[in-house]
Design an enzyme around this catalytic site. Sequence first.
Site, short mmCIF file in Angstrom:
data_model
loop_
_atom_site.label_atom_id
_atom_site.label_comp_id
_atom_site.label_asym_id
_atom_site.label_seq_id
_atom_site.Cartn_x
_atom_site.Cartn_y
_atom_site.Cartn_z
N SER A 1 4.99 -6.39 -33.46
CA SER A 1 4.30 -6.47 -34.76
C SER A 1 2.95 -5.76 -34.64
CB SER A 1 4.08 -7.92 -35.16
OG SER A 1 3.13 -7.94 -36.21
N HIS B 1 7.44 -3.30 -36.29
CA HIS B 1 7.40 -4.34 -37.33
C HIS B 1 6.05 -4.25 -38.05
CE1 HIS B 1 8.58 -8.21 -39.15
NE2 HIS B 1 7.30 -8.57 -39.02
N ASP C 1 3.64 -5.80 -40.98
CA ASP C 1 3.42 -6.99 -41.82
C ASP C 1 2.53 -6.65 -43.00
OD1 ASP C 1 4.79 -9.19 -40.44
OD2 ASP C 1 3.49 -8.61 -38.77
N MET D 1 0.74 -7.99 -46.27
CA MET D 1 0.27 -9.26 -46.86
C MET D 1 -0.67 -8.98 -48.03
SD MET D 1 -0.72 -11.22 -43.37
CE MET D 1 0.40 -11.30 -41.97
N HIS E 1 7.86 -6.01 -43.37
CA HIS E 1 8.06 -7.42 -43.76
C HIS E 1 7.08 -7.70 -44.88
CE1 HIS E 1 7.30 -11.85 -42.28
NE2 HIS E 1 7.88 -11.81 -43.47
N MET F 1 5.17 -9.78 -47.30
CA MET F 1 4.70 -11.13 -47.64
C MET F 1 3.83 -10.99 -48.87
SD MET F 1 3.96 -12.20 -43.72
CE MET F 1 4.02 -10.49 -43.21
N MET G 1 11.54 -17.14 -40.27
CA MET G 1 10.14 -17.27 -39.86
C MET G 1 9.99 -18.49 -38.95
SD MET G 1 8.46 -14.75 -41.02
CE MET G 1 6.88 -15.31 -40.35
N ASP H 1 10.69 -14.25 -36.27
CA ASP H 1 9.32 -13.73 -36.34
C ASP H 1 8.31 -14.86 -36.29
OD1 ASP H 1 7.02 -12.30 -36.89
OD2 ASP H 1 7.62 -11.71 -38.92
C1 DX5 Z 1 3.21 -13.55 -39.45
C2 DX5 Z 1 3.84 -12.20 -39.28
C3 DX5 Z 1 4.29 -11.93 -37.89
C4 DX5 Z 1 3.16 -11.92 -36.88
C5 DX5 Z 1 3.75 -12.24 -35.55
O1 DX5 Z 1 2.95 -13.72 -40.78
O2 DX5 Z 1 4.98 -12.09 -40.10
O3 DX5 Z 1 5.05 -10.74 -37.81
O4 DX5 Z 1 2.49 -10.69 -36.81
O5 DX5 Z 1 2.73 -12.41 -34.65
P1 DX5 Z 1 2.90 -13.32 -33.36
O6 DX5 Z 1 4.02 -12.75 -32.55
O7 DX5 Z 1 1.57 -13.21 -32.70
O8 DX5 Z 1 3.22 -14.73 -33.81
ZN ZN Z 2 6.33 -10.34 -39.73
#
Ligand code: DX5
Ligand code: ZN
Length: 217
Positions: free
Chosen positions: A9, A34, A36, A38, A67, A69, A138, A176
């Site tokens: 990630s 990956h 993220d 947000m 991903h 969010m 998740m 994840d």
């Molecule tokens: C959380 C993200 C993850 C996060 C994972 O909201 O979707 O992808 O970056 O990070 P770690 O592996 O540190 O939990």
């Molecule tokens: Zn993620």
Amino acid sequence: MSKNLLAPSMLSADFGCLQKDIELVNNSAADIFHLDIMDGVFVPNISYGFPVVKAIAKSAKKPLDAHLMIVEPDKYIDRFAESGVEYLSVHYEACPHLHRTVQHIKKSGMKAGVALNPHSPVCLLEDIMCEADFILIMSVNPGFGGQSFIERAIEKIRKAKQMAAALNPEILIEVDGGVCAENAGMLKGAGADILVAGSAVFSSKDPAKAIEMIKGA
Ligand code: DX5
Ligand code: ZN
């Protein structure tokens, strides 16, 4: 059999030196980037958007997995496709017309994923499983890297694997949040095909070695 794919990630990467961490993933045993995304509404944090996704796409030699969010992800599906994303997941909890959203993602040429928050039961996926290319369980509440793994996710992966066997054996299961070398073997054993790991990779003194440890677990 788990496909044993690892997706670092980039949320935990060094954004002041992003190119270095992109090359690190390119030259490692990892399989997927990956990303993220947000919005500060669906989750209580804001990460990054299209300029960063495009910068990563430019140098990445492995597929990008975004991903989302965010609320109203439908608005941005085409732009993610144009930005070079291959795997796009949306949250079950953010999509009132999930079937339409999944079709839209596939129509724009990407693999469609459905992500489930820790409180959402796997049975909610029953009627979308035959449409999706992958599901994302998740194992932390989304919003931040570096949180502790929620054990209950293991049982959810097992259930998802059973449902997949009956409804869509080709579907990939991604997990994840809080993934590390210590729990990776168990997650693969439960049925996870794609393991996402942020802090376990980038907070390690030797990220390439951490990637190998997770892949080898
Ligand atoms: C959380 C993200 C993850 C996060 C994972 O909201 O979707 O992808 O970056 O990070 P770690 O592996 O540190 O939990
Ligand atoms: Zn993620």
